[in-house]
Design a protein around this motif. Structure first.
Motif, mmCIF file in Angstrom:
data_model
loop_
_atom_site.group_PDB
_atom_site.id
_atom_site.type_symbol
_atom_site.label_atom_id
_atom_site.label_comp_id
_atom_site.label_asym_id
_atom_site.label_seq_id
_atom_site.Cartn_x
_atom_site.Cartn_y
_atom_site.Cartn_z
ATOM 1 N N ASN A 232 0.832 -1.203 0.000
ATOM 2 C CA ASN A 232 0.000 0.000 0.000
ATOM 3 C C ASN A 232 0.868 1.256 0.000
ATOM 4 O OD1 ASN A 232 -2.298 1.536 0.054
ATOM 5 N ND2 ASN A 232 -2.917 0.973 2.122
ATOM 6 N N LEU A 233 1.922 1.246 0.811
ATOM 7 C CA LEU A 233 2.815 2.394 0.893
ATOM 8 C C LEU A 233 3.554 2.614 -0.426
ATOM 9 C CD1 LEU A 233 3.973 4.592 2.749
ATOM 10 C CD2 LEU A 233 5.785 2.992 3.357
ATOM 11 N N PHE A 234 4.064 1.551 -1.020
ATOM 12 C CA PHE A 234 4.802 1.679 -2.276
ATOM 13 C C PHE A 234 3.905 2.129 -3.420
ATOM 14 C CE2 PHE A 234 8.278 -0.386 -0.197
ATOM 15 C CZ PHE A 234 9.394 -0.023 -0.936
ATOM 16 N N GLU A 235 2.676 1.673 -3.417
ATOM 17 C CA GLU A 235 1.756 2.089 -4.477
ATOM 18 C C GLU A 235 1.541 3.606 -4.449
ATOM 19 O OE1 GLU A 235 0.450 0.571 -6.972
ATOM 20 O OE2 GLU A 235 1.030 -1.473 -6.525
ATOM 21 N N GLN A 236 1.595 4.193 -3.265
ATOM 22 C CA GLN A 236 1.388 5.633 -3.142
ATOM 23 C C GLN A 236 2.657 6.427 -3.432
ATOM 24 O OE1 GLN A 236 -1.013 6.896 0.252
ATOM 25 N NE2 GLN A 236 -1.539 4.765 0.638
ATOM 26 N N GLN A 237 3.816 5.781 -3.367
ATOM 27 C CA GLN A 237 5.090 6.480 -3.535
ATOM 28 C C GLN A 237 5.643 6.406 -4.944
ATOM 29 O OE1 GLN A 237 7.032 8.270 -1.422
ATOM 30 N NE2 GLN A 237 5.809 8.049 0.426
ATOM 31 N N LYS A 238 5.332 5.325 -5.667
ATOM 32 C CA LYS A 238 6.098 5.033 -6.871
ATOM 33 C C LYS A 238 5.909 6.062 -7.980
ATOM 34 C CE LYS A 238 2.794 1.886 -9.112
ATOM 35 N NZ LYS A 238 2.606 0.522 -9.647
ATOM 36 N N GLY A 239 4.793 6.786 -8.009
ATOM 37 C CA GLY A 239 4.569 7.767 -9.064
ATOM 38 C C GLY A 239 5.479 8.976 -8.977
ATOM 39 N N ASP A 240 6.126 9.164 -7.827
ATOM 40 C CA ASP A 240 6.991 10.331 -7.626
ATOM 41 C C ASP A 240 8.452 10.045 -7.939
ATOM 42 O OD1 ASP A 240 4.770 11.758 -6.713
ATOM 43 O OD2 ASP A 240 5.053 11.047 -4.665
ATOM 44 N N SER A 241 8.756 8.868 -8.475
ATOM 45 C CA SER A 241 10.141 8.470 -8.702
ATOM 46 C C SER A 241 10.383 8.123 -10.164
ATOM 47 C CB SER A 241 10.483 7.255 -7.816
ATOM 48 O OG SER A 241 11.776 6.768 -8.088
ATOM 49 N N GLU A 242 11.632 8.286 -10.588
ATOM 50 C CA GLU A 242 12.026 7.832 -11.919
ATOM 51 C C GLU A 242 12.162 6.315 -11.957
ATOM 52 O OE1 GLU A 242 15.600 9.784 -13.188
ATOM 53 O OE2 GLU A 242 15.027 11.675 -12.250
ATOM 54 N N VAL A 243 12.352 5.701 -10.804
ATOM 55 C CA VAL A 243 12.596 4.263 -10.737
ATOM 56 C C VAL A 243 11.310 3.496 -11.030
ATOM 57 C CG1 VAL A 243 13.301 2.375 -9.217
ATOM 58 C CG2 VAL A 243 14.447 4.596 -9.067
ATOM 59 N N GLU A 244 11.427 2.488 -11.893
ATOM 60 C CA GLU A 244 10.287 1.622 -12.204
ATOM 61 C C GLU A 244 10.167 0.560 -11.115
ATOM 62 O OE1 GLU A 244 11.200 0.086 -16.031
ATOM 63 O OE2 GLU A 244 11.171 2.065 -17.006
ATOM 64 N N LEU A 245 8.944 0.347 -10.655
ATOM 65 C CA LEU A 245 8.695 -0.575 -9.553
ATOM 66 C C LEU A 245 7.745 -1.673 -9.986
ATOM 67 C CD1 LEU A 245 8.743 -1.371 -6.488
ATOM 68 C CD2 LEU A 245 6.785 0.179 -6.213
ATOM 69 N N GLU A 246 8.118 -2.911 -9.717
ATOM 70 C CA GLU A 246 7.229 -4.054 -9.916
ATOM 71 C C GLU A 246 7.137 -4.809 -8.600
ATOM 72 O OE1 GLU A 246 6.527 -7.840 -12.943
ATOM 73 O OE2 GLU A 246 8.543 -7.020 -12.673
ATOM 74 N N ILE A 247 5.913 -5.164 -8.229
ATOM 75 C CA ILE A 247 5.663 -5.858 -6.969
ATOM 76 C C ILE A 247 5.084 -7.225 -7.266
ATOM 77 C CG2 ILE A 247 4.366 -5.817 -4.801
ATOM 78 C CD1 ILE A 247 4.253 -2.743 -5.102
ATOM 79 N N LYS A 248 5.664 -8.255 -6.654
ATOM 80 C CA LYS A 248 5.163 -9.612 -6.815
ATOM 81 C C LYS A 248 4.905 -10.210 -5.443
ATOM 82 C CE LYS A 248 7.538 -10.467 -11.206
ATOM 83 N NZ LYS A 248 8.440 -11.376 -11.957
ATOM 84 N N ILE A 249 3.726 -10.757 -5.265
ATOM 85 C CA ILE A 249 3.330 -11.356 -3.992
ATOM 86 C C ILE A 249 3.189 -12.855 -4.209
ATOM 87 C CG2 ILE A 249 1.620 -11.405 -2.153
ATOM 88 C CD1 ILE A 249 0.851 -8.515 -3.233
ATOM 89 N N ARG A 250 4.085 -13.618 -3.624
ATOM 90 C CA ARG A 250 4.100 -15.071 -3.790
ATOM 91 C C ARG A 250 3.378 -15.708 -2.603
ATOM 92 N NH1 ARG A 250 6.219 -15.344 -9.027
ATOM 93 N NH2 ARG A 250 8.287 -14.362 -9.127
ATOM 94 N N GLU A 251 2.396 -16.549 -2.914
ATOM 95 C CA GLU A 251 1.597 -17.172 -1.876
ATOM 96 C C GLU A 251 2.038 -18.612 -1.640
ATOM 97 O OE1 GLU A 251 -2.189 -16.299 -3.685
ATOM 98 O OE2 GLU A 251 -2.470 -14.566 -2.360
ATOM 99 N N GLU A 252 1.351 -19.298 -0.734
ATOM 100 C CA GLU A 252 1.804 -20.608 -0.279
ATOM 101 C C GLU A 252 1.900 -21.629 -1.411
ATOM 102 O OE1 GLU A 252 0.842 -23.867 3.240
ATOM 103 O OE2 GLU A 252 -0.496 -22.150 2.937
ATOM 104 N N ALA A 253 0.941 -21.647 -2.317
ATOM 105 C CA ALA A 253 0.970 -22.622 -3.409
ATOM 106 C C ALA A 253 2.235 -22.454 -4.252
ATOM 107 C CB ALA A 253 -0.277 -22.477 -4.275
#
Length: 533
Positions: A232-253
């Motif tokens: 949630n925090l990164f989603e609100q921050q990433k638009g203010d940066s030149e750095v490209e951000l990708e988030i991956k959430i790996r679950e139990e399976a």
């Protein structure tokens, strides 16, 4: 697997956005100067006597009248202020345009130390002393004067000292028990050190994020909630940066598909599901010839010890056993906000270690992702099992370097106390960069040995390839690092054991008692130095 977006329910609360201080930019506060408290630097000798010439910094924006009044008072009263401390002065409003002036005492002499930038550290201490005193007085409007007449970058240290000291964790207290939010602004928004001030703010703010995550109780920061808060925090921050951000959430399976059985073994005694959170940061101008830097964080959101259960005394502190993951998340945020020109991959393994009928047990044999079999002799040596699978997984990116961060042992606290983060590394280059970064931030590191002696000890197992806890006296931090080394293929690796620094018991004076967020600022600076040595 979920990528990019985490769906937050309408009732979800993002605790991390509840700042305990506000940095004012642009327009000045509307309140009159008479309601504000000014902090300014004053240069003193080793005994605390103000300089006989001009004790103020050359960059100070205070009026000559104010400076004259202060100098006359200091001379008349023979005031002494020891370097690294402060003193608050108040005058009637018809004499002084401010409610108070806090004098942050800094040594006028050059301070030489091969391990740390003592001048910047003294500035952090002095300004944090001012902030703590003003906080005790329940003052909320604080104006910070400029420094920089002696050395470039000093305003960054001023900002760090102010923002780290202004932080407090009281989000679960009733309003009447909360400390008021402190508003911090520069006396001169156009001063030459404004850029350094903002950089120092980012470093401190990211460390404060790590402090918040580590301080949160484990019933409110489960592995799933950790993912939710950080994403949630990164989603609100990433638009203010030149750095490209990708988030991956790996679950139990997915973890089972990857055969991360060491990590899953730790999690199996808890009703809370395990997660692997990945943050991929890529600057568009990053050198494509340089493979990514991989940061790995241990994220045990509560460590009871499992079947090898811990004593009840101080077990509540084990809500902070995810300090490594918190530091890695905060470091990623710092790299994003400061536009670090490189590729960084952050891996955070998130589990709970609890006793139950489903828990893994002493004597069990686990087959890790790497193929190594592991005899479990102590379920309270669980962090190295979580890291084992993550370190093996890190090889997917063929990284240029791997750095893991973990509250792995109490043995490192016995060896180094709270003064240093313990570093085990395969290369001098990584340690030199970490040492240089710690010298700048004041949050230092100390090298400890990787030795074949310890490698042989963890390989001495009657049932499996490795033993997670040989049970020998002495060298506990070293045997833990030796265990991890079996899962690292990258020739450039560093293991940071933060077991002695993740909690502050008043050792670091510009941090309040509680979770410290260390060594976040050093790690952010390390990332910058790594890609721009």
């Amino acid at each position: 697997m979920r990528v990019q977006k985490w769906l937050i329910s309408k009732n979800s609360v993002n605790f991390l956005l509840k700042s305990k201080y506000v940095t004012i930019l642009g327009s000045r506060l509307s309140s009159s100067d008479a309601s504000k408290n000014v902090i300014t630097a004053i240069y003193v000798d080793s005994e605390g006597n103000p300089s006989s010439e001009d004790p103020f910094d050359k960059q100070s924006k205070l009026s000559d009248q104010v400076k004259g009044s202060v100098k006359s008072f200091l001379k008349e009263k023979r005031v002494q202020i020891k370097p690294g401390t402060s003193k608050v002065l108040s005058w009637p409003s018809d004499v002084m345009p401010y409610k108070s002036i806090s004098l942050a005492a800094v040594s006028k002499d050059n301070l030489n130390d091969p391990l740390v930038d003592l001048k910047r550290e003294q500035i952090r201490l002095a300004y944090s002393s001012s902030i703590r005193t003003l906080s005790t007085m329940k003052e909320t409007e604080v104006v910070v004067d400029s420094v920089g007449g002696q050395q470039q970058g000093e305003m960054g240290a001023v900002s760090e000292g102010c923002h780290l000291a202004a932080y407090n964790f009281d989000m679960y207290k009733a309003a009447k028990y909360k400390k008021p939010v402190m508003n911090l602004e520069l006396l001169d928004e156009s001063c030459a050190g404004r850029g350094d001030w903002m950089e120092g703010f980012v470093l401190a703010d990211c460390q404060n994020m790590a402090r918040t995550l580590t301080e949160m109780p484990s019933n409110l920061l489960t592995p799933e909630k950790f993912v939710e808060e950080v994403v949630n925090l990164f989603e609100q921050q990433k638009g203010d940066s030149e750095v490209e951000l990708e988030i991956k959430i790996r679950e139990e399976a997915w973890l089972r598909e990857q055969q991360m059985n060491a990590l899953l073994a730790v999690a199996q005694g808890s009703s809370q599901k395990p997660y692997l959170l990945e943050l991929h940061l890529t600057h568009p101008k990053a050198d494509k010839g340089v493979q990514p830097l991989v940061l790995v964080g241990k994220g045990v959101t509560f460590d009871s010890g499992g079947i090898s259960i811990k004593p009840s005394k101080l077990m509540d502190v084990m809500r902070g056993d995810m300090g490594g993951a918190a530091c890695v998340a905060a470091t990623a945020l710092g790299a994003l906000r400061l536009n670090v020109c490189g590729r960084v991959v952050c891996l955070m393994g998130l589990v709970e270690n609890m006793p139950s009928g489903d828990s893994f047990k002493p004597g069990d044999v686990i087959f890790s992702r790497s193929g190594h079999s592991i005899q479990v002799d102590n379920t309270d040596a669980e962090g190295r099992l979580v890291l084992a699978d993550l370190l093996d997984y890190s090889e997917v990116w063929q990284p240029s370097a791997v750095v893991d961060v973990a509250t792995l042992t109490l043995a490192v606290e016995v060896a180094l106390g709270a003064a240093f983060t313990g570093v085990f590394t395969t290369t001098n280059k990584l340690f030199d960069l970490l040492r240089k970064s710690g010298s700048s931030t004041g949050d230092q590191v100390w090298r400890l040995p990787l030795s074949p002696l310890f490698t042989r000890q963890v390989s001495n197992s009657p049932l499996a390839d490795l033993n997670n806890s040989p049970g020998l006296r002495g060298g506990g931090a070293c045997t833990a690092a030796a265990f991890l080394s079996h899962f690292v293929k990258c020739p450039s690796w560093a293991h940071l054991d933060i077991g002695g620094v993740f909690e502050n018991k008043n050792e670091v004076q510009y941090l309040s008692k509680g979770m410290s967020g260390r060594p976040t600022r050093t790690l952010i600076q390390f990332c910058r130095n790594y890609f721009s040595p």
